[in-house]
Design a protein around this motif. Structure first.
Motif, mmCIF file in Angstrom:
data_model
loop_
_atom_site.group_PDB
_atom_site.id
_atom_site.type_symbol
_atom_site.label_atom_id
_atom_site.label_comp_id
_atom_site.label_asym_id
_atom_site.label_seq_id
_atom_site.Cartn_x
_atom_site.Cartn_y
_atom_site.Cartn_z
ATOM 1 N N PHE A 31 0.792 -1.226 -0.029
ATOM 2 C CA PHE A 31 0.028 -0.033 -0.099
ATOM 3 C C PHE A 31 0.724 1.341 -0.027
ATOM 4 O O PHE A 31 0.587 2.021 -0.725
ATOM 5 N N PRO A 54 -5.525 -7.682 8.648
ATOM 6 C CA PRO A 54 -4.600 -8.721 8.111
ATOM 7 C C PRO A 54 -3.286 -8.032 8.123
ATOM 8 O O PRO A 54 -2.836 -7.016 7.843
ATOM 9 N N ARG A 55 -2.356 -9.286 8.071
ATOM 10 C CA ARG A 55 -0.808 -9.117 7.933
ATOM 11 C C ARG A 55 -0.332 -8.395 6.708
ATOM 12 O O ARG A 55 -0.967 -8.693 5.667
ATOM 13 N N ARG A 56 0.486 -7.586 6.689
ATOM 14 C CA ARG A 56 1.370 -7.043 5.685
ATOM 15 C C ARG A 56 2.768 -7.436 5.310
ATOM 16 O O ARG A 56 3.492 -7.785 6.422
ATOM 17 N N ARG A 57 3.236 -7.474 4.100
ATOM 18 C CA ARG A 57 4.606 -7.694 3.971
ATOM 19 C C ARG A 57 5.203 -6.332 3.423
ATOM 20 O O ARG A 57 4.853 -5.776 2.856
ATOM 21 N N ALA A 88 11.268 -9.808 0.850
ATOM 22 C CA ALA A 88 10.000 -9.486 1.641
ATOM 23 C C ALA A 88 10.168 -10.042 3.047
ATOM 24 O O ALA A 88 10.337 -11.405 3.041
ATOM 25 N N TRP A 129 7.059 -10.732 6.665
ATOM 26 C CA TRP A 129 5.827 -10.299 7.076
ATOM 27 C C TRP A 129 6.151 -9.149 8.172
ATOM 28 O O TRP A 129 7.300 -9.206 8.952
ATOM 29 N N TYR A 149 8.525 -4.958 2.031
ATOM 30 C CA TYR A 149 9.465 -5.259 0.763
ATOM 31 C C TYR A 149 10.582 -4.128 0.635
ATOM 32 O O TYR A 149 10.286 -3.140 1.133
#
Lengths: 160, 113
Positions: free
Chosen positions: B29, B76-79, B65, B67, B81
């Motif tokens: 995002f 929810p979880r995001r990764r 990447a 978590w 990068y």
């Protein structure tokens, strides 16, 4: 958040990839859609309009499926491709699986009977093929051992 | 600003993402927010398309990447990068290629009379 699971799942479910990879895709896309929704809600101040705008920004699930599929390595894609030729054997699956309220003993006996029946069918089949003339009985066949000395003009080799 | 034609963007998304990550690690995002900010609304991106591009970059070893660590954020979880050494080299090569492209085509298309 639940309403975003549907478009995410529509995009991810058809992808040919391992469940682990698909779970990761689901989590990331869901996190993204949720973040977009929150951004739009803060901007528009209306849940329904924010939801609509988030889905518009997200794009069509079918198009996303194609792009997600293209990001999966070729080997994984190939290994996860279903072999439709095996689908016809699915009708046999209930025969070999335990029924919901079936005792272990009954299941074991049923399996034994099934394998017994399978063996009988195979043997009868083989017998019928043999009787059909493809494999004549040994007495009517000429033995290669008995024909050998005459055809070659030499004595047959002795086993003693 | 008028949106750029989607066809003109094709093939550049991965370099754009690499350039965005050069400013520091980010989740999807945030990458998109940086792209939108830099493009001043002229980049017509379907946001879902960013993730396949990130996965391709990760597969190629150009980004790594992880978590996100569970903090105060809910949902929810995001990764997250980040650019790898290989990614930095690819970005440098991508920039050179882009400059060559602009110089050559700019000389033809942008020439007057």
């Amino acid at each position: 958040m639940k309403e975003f699971m549907i478009p995410v799942d529509r995009a991810v479910r058809p992808v040919r990839a391992t469940e682990r990879r698909k779970l990761r895709m689901r989590q990331e896309l869901l996190a993204h859609l949720t973040a977009v929704f929150e951004e739009e809600r803060a901007r528009l101040g209306d849940d329904a309009a924010a939801r609509e705008e988030a889905l518009r920004r997200f794009g069509e699930p079918a198009g996303l499926t194609r792009e997600l599929q293209a990001s999966v390595p070729l080997l994984e894609r190939t290994l996860q491709t279903p072999v439709h030729a095996f689908d016809r054997f699915r009708v046999l699956k209930p025969l070999f699986c335990p029924e919901p309220a079936e005792s272990e003993l009954r299941y074991a006996l049923r399996l034994a009977a099934l394998w017994g029946a399978f063996t009988v069918v195979c043997n009868v089949g083989l017998y019928l093929v043999r009787m059909g003339g493809r494999f004549p009985p040994a007495t009517r066949r000429s033995s290669s051992w008995s024909a050998w000395p005459r055809s070659r003009g030499r004595a047959a080799p002795s086993c003693s | 600003m008028e949106p750029i034609n989607g066809d003109a963007l094709r093939g550049h998304l991965e370099t754009l993402v690499l350039a965005t990550l050069e400013r520091g690690e980010a989740h999807g995002f945030e990458v998109l927010r940086r792209l939108r900010e830099a493009g001043a609304g002229a980049l017509p991106l379907r946001e879902g398309s960013l993730y396949p591009a990130l996965y391709r970059l990760e597969e190629a070893g150009l980004v790594s990447a992880e978590w996100e660590e569970g903090g105060e954020r809910r949902g929810p979880r995001r990764r997250v990068y980040s650019l790898t050494g290989k990614g930095k080299r690819r970005l440098a090569a991508g920039r050179e290629e882009w400059l060559r492209f602009v110089n050559v085509l700019g000389g033809i298309i942008g020439a007057s009379g």
